[in-house]
Design an enzyme around this catalytic site. Sequence first.
Site, mmCIF file in Angstrom:
data_model
loop_
_atom_site.group_PDB
_atom_site.id
_atom_site.type_symbol
_atom_site.label_atom_id
_atom_site.label_comp_id
_atom_site.label_asym_id
_atom_site.label_seq_id
_atom_site.Cartn_x
_atom_site.Cartn_y
_atom_site.Cartn_z
ATOM 1 N N TYR A 147 42.283 49.015 51.491
ATOM 2 C CA TYR A 147 41.008 48.437 51.087
ATOM 3 C C TYR A 147 41.263 47.401 50.005
ATOM 4 C CZ TYR A 147 36.269 48.096 49.141
ATOM 5 O OH TYR A 147 35.052 47.638 48.692
ATOM 6 N N ASP A 242 48.162 44.397 45.963
ATOM 7 C CA ASP A 242 46.853 44.726 45.413
ATOM 8 C C ASP A 242 47.043 45.954 44.535
ATOM 9 O OD1 ASP A 242 44.363 45.641 44.812
ATOM 10 O OD2 ASP A 242 43.541 45.459 46.838
ATOM 11 N N LYS A 270 39.896 47.584 37.651
ATOM 12 C CA LYS A 270 39.791 48.968 37.183
ATOM 13 C C LYS A 270 40.357 49.202 35.768
ATOM 14 C CE LYS A 270 38.756 50.595 41.713
ATOM 15 N NZ LYS A 270 39.274 50.329 43.035
#
Length: 433
Positions: A147, A242, A270
């Site tokens: 994702y 990522d 994050k």
Amino acid sequence: MIQGTGIRSHELFERAKQVTPGGVHSPVRAFRAVGGEPFFVESARGPRLRDVDGREYVDYVGSWGPAILGHAHPEIVEAVRKAAERGMSYGTPHEGEVVLASKICRAIPSVEKVRFCSSGTEATMSCVRLARGATQRKKIIKFAGCYHGHSDALLVAAGSGPLTLGRPDSAGVTPGAVQDTLILPFHDREAVRACLEKYGEDLAAILLEPIPANVGLILPEDGYLQFLREETKKCGALLIFDEVMTGFRLGLGGVQERVGIRPDLTAFGKVIGGGMPVGAFGGRKEIMDHLAPDGPVYQAGTLSGHPLAMAAGIVQLEVLERGGVYERLEATGQRVEKLVRDQLEESGQNYPWARVGSMFCLFFRESGERVRNLADAQACDRKAYATFFHALLQEGVYFPPSQFESCFLSAAHGEREMEITQRALRSALHRKA
Ligand SMILES: *Cc1c(COP(=O)(O)O)cnc(C)c1O
């Protein structure tokens, strides 16, 4: 069914559904995969969440990753308060951006320059645009189950929320938007070789979560990431890691430090925002300098480098730099691992378990085999996970409301949390689905 939901949460959810699709602002929060209704949080402190019905939970979601030090860390709260007094946002350069960017560049050898944005979605989307602009090639390879946020070109065979809802592809994404996105199964070297054979000359980048953590948690097998590094180098494509989830969570240097690989570009989010909305992406100077205003690849953001987010991120990284935190997280991770393994053994179950540092996942896969890719994850017993999830919740332990998510520990999880978790696991794993 309002399984487990208190009255205030239920009322708020009813109101939310009137004014918001599904009552939530990000789909996984709706508990669709596990049934029932979400609780509404009143406050969060350290390793605990408190809901509006007065119940407390040991939190293993941690805002989906950012809360590595626990919630409402006093130094972060103080830094944000002070920053707010100096103005919420300026839309001009300020010192906080330089400080946080320097910390990231210092911690990650592959990153010489970094650009801030406001989400992980923007970070990965911008990496792809930059890779295409820098290489003047079109195609990208992404892996099924990875994702990378919800930008059009990357919203195919996506893990996390789309997978949880059983629709790894989204309506509203046109074939044109994804025609240059090539999807391959994770861990399949032959598929990569065949794809490069065919498209190598027009391949801008291979993009991946070096440790896929939006499909449960998949640990890369020895040599696989090195293989991708070599193959991209050979065909002149960029390798994009990522690390929105893993960056600064698995050590200051991320997965790339652990495996000794230098990707060409890396996306962050994050943890670097200390709980504020932040994304960032970076890499070698000569690639990053293709970005506007120096180069022709456009990328921008009104609230990019937001002063409050920079303040929170700086303090979060400072605490991490002081040392000891990752060791503590590893130790707590080992504790939880032992709790889970002991309970599995006692209850005669052999579900596979994956953990790296403060991230872990228990897969409800009857065969007990390791989960290596999206297809393996999809073969898990999601009903059994839902039963497990609700049993934990009842005992005051909050795991992610989906089999396809990783759990997160914080440095604030301590002895008391381990006791509560042990009791909850015993109850949840001995209750057969
Ligand atoms: C969370 C996540 C994203 C998206 O970040 P947002 O801030 O939710 O847009 C991208 N990639 C990975 C690996 C993630 O875990």
